[in-house]
Design a protein around this motif. Structure first.
Motif, short mmCIF file in Angstrom:
data_model
loop_
_atom_site.label_atom_id
_atom_site.label_comp_id
_atom_site.label_asym_id
_atom_site.label_seq_id
_atom_site.Cartn_x
_atom_site.Cartn_y
_atom_site.Cartn_z
N THR A 189 0.84 -1.19 0.00
CA THR A 189 0.00 0.00 0.00
C THR A 189 0.88 1.25 0.00
O THR A 189 2.08 1.19 0.28
N ALA A 190 0.26 2.40 -0.27
CA ALA A 190 0.99 3.66 -0.23
C ALA A 190 1.59 3.88 1.15
O ALA A 190 2.73 4.35 1.28
N PHE A 191 0.84 3.52 2.18
CA PHE A 191 1.34 3.69 3.55
C PHE A 191 2.63 2.91 3.76
O PHE A 191 3.62 3.43 4.29
N ASP A 192 2.64 1.64 3.33
CA ASP A 192 3.84 0.82 3.52
C ASP A 192 5.01 1.30 2.67
O ASP A 192 6.17 1.22 3.09
N ARG A 193 4.72 1.81 1.48
CA ARG A 193 5.81 2.32 0.63
C ARG A 193 6.47 3.55 1.26
O ARG A 193 7.69 3.68 1.27
N VAL A 194 5.64 4.43 1.80
CA VAL A 194 6.18 5.64 2.43
C VAL A 194 6.91 5.27 3.72
O VAL A 194 8.02 5.76 3.99
N LEU A 195 6.30 4.40 4.52
CA LEU A 195 6.94 3.97 5.77
C LEU A 195 8.29 3.33 5.50
O LEU A 195 9.30 3.66 6.15
N ALA A 196 8.34 2.42 4.53
CA ALA A 196 9.59 1.74 4.19
C ALA A 196 10.64 2.71 3.70
O ALA A 196 11.83 2.60 4.03
N SER A 197 10.22 3.68 2.90
CA SER A 197 11.17 4.67 2.37
C SER A 197 11.76 5.51 3.50
O SER A 197 12.97 5.77 3.54
N ARG A 198 10.91 5.93 4.43
CA ARG A 198 11.39 6.75 5.54
C ARG A 198 12.32 5.97 6.47
O ARG A 198 13.39 6.46 6.86
N LEU A 199 11.94 4.74 6.79
CA LEU A 199 12.75 3.95 7.72
C LEU A 199 14.07 3.51 7.09
O LEU A 199 15.11 3.51 7.75
N GLY A 200 14.03 3.11 5.81
CA GLY A 200 15.26 2.69 5.14
C GLY A 200 16.26 3.82 5.05
O GLY A 200 17.47 3.64 5.33
N ALA A 201 15.79 5.02 4.70
CA ALA A 201 16.68 6.17 4.60
C ALA A 201 17.22 6.56 5.97
O ALA A 201 18.40 6.91 6.12
N TYR A 202 16.38 6.47 6.99
CA TYR A 202 16.80 6.83 8.35
C TYR A 202 17.88 5.87 8.86
O TYR A 202 18.82 6.29 9.55
N ALA A 203 17.76 4.61 8.51
CA ALA A 203 18.78 3.63 8.92
C ALA A 203 20.15 4.00 8.36
O ALA A 203 21.17 3.89 9.04
#
Length: 319
Positions: free
Chosen positions: A257-271
């Motif tokens: 979903t859009a929510f998971d895509r945004v969440l994954a993008s934010r968390l991956g970049a933050y890592a």
């Protein structure tokens, strides 16, 4: 830090690809080389590692599963296996590692950090059972898959005037069952965090029948027990025509979903940001829509909890 690695481990979840993409592109944006490790910790030990470029992660943000593949690896639970993995990382000049997965994956990241190799964990699991974050990558997509199934099953339950038991995944956590049951209007939700009373379940079914209700939906989290067994017990006790649907691994697939895509993008970049700051042994998350990070050991030692208010609400709305 000039070279980092990324791997996905444990059960796959929709959005893992979006997280991998974020790690790769965030790192390259900061002139850091990225190496993909295939087949999780098993691939790490075997040296299945290759450099990733911008194009390596093109056209994957919308795809379920994981481009890097995933696998279980009992060998990595041993010190010998961990040291083999570190040897492979050093062989490629990798100085930090992003691990995308659940608590088992986090344990591997913790062990590597203890050996002096900095790792950051990114929560990727449909179970939503990782403390320190409100949501894990893949939970929202799996939730919508379950809700879609409930809606379709309700059509049949209504047409045939039947009671349906739907077993959902979640391992030892009841989040998927609770959220889908509340959203799908289930009459009863069974989760491992709350003891159930079979007599109460039967009484609720009788109450519904007495007021003219022709069908019922009961959601059972796999951590509670077998949906097939519950269906049999209900039918024997009530004589209500009962059917069981075990949704299984359909819940782990599909376009995120859009929510998971945004969440994954934010968390991956933050890592990546944490690794570039020289921080290892951390687990990223999101709480109240703000990025957070916690000591990975604390996360592993913190028990998973359920929203008791939401569970009570589900009971109140299903009278």
């Amino acid at each position: 830090m000039k070279k980092i690695g990324v791997l996905t481990s444990g059960g796959d979840s929709p959005g893992m690809n979006a997280a991998v993409r974020a790690v790769v592109r965030k790192a390259i944006y900061h002139d850091v080389e990225v190496f993909g490790i295939y087949h999780g910790y098993s691939g790490l030990i075997a040296g299945h590692i290759e450099k990733l470029e911008l194009g390596s992660v093109g056209d994957i943000i919308h795809r379920g599963g994981t481009k890097l593949y995933t696998a279980r690896c009992p060998e990595f639970k041993t010190v010998e296996g961990q040291l083999k993995g570190i040897e492979q990382l050093k062989k490629h000049g990798i100085e930090g590692l992003v691990v995308i997965g659940g608590d088992g994956s986090y344990m591997g990241a913790k062990k590597l950090t203890e050996h002096g190799f900095p790792c950051v964990g990114v929560p990727g699991t449909i179970d939503n059972d990782i403390p320190g974050t409100d949501f894990t990558i893949g939970f929202d997509t799996a939730l919508n898959t379950v809700i879609d199934a409930i809606d379709k099953i309700r059509d049949t339950a209504t047409s045939h005037e039947r009671t349906y038991v739907i077993e959902v995944m979640g391992r030892h956590a009841g989040d998927l069952a609770l959220w889908s049951g509340l959203a799908g209007g289930a009459e009863t939700i069974l989760i491992p965090e709350v003891d159930y009373d079979m007599e109460d379940i039967l009484a609720r079914l009788k109450h519904g029948t007495d007021r003219g209700k022709k069908h019922s939906i009961i959601i059972v989290a796999e951590g509670v027990g077998s949906g097939v067994d519950f269906g049999r017990r209900i039918e024997e006790a009530t004589n209500l025509e009962t059917r069981v649907s075990v949704l299984g691994h359909i819940q782990r697939g599909g376009s995120p979903t859009a929510f998971d895509r945004v969440l994954a993008s934010r968390l991956g970049a933050y890592a990546v940001e944490l690794l570039l700051e020289g921080k290892g042994g951390r687990a990223v998350g999101i709480q109240s829509n703000k990025l957070t990070n916690n000591d990975i050991l604390e996360i592993l030692d913190t028990p998973h909890t359920i929203d008791q208010n939401m569970y009570q609400l589900s009971k109140e709305l299903s009278i």
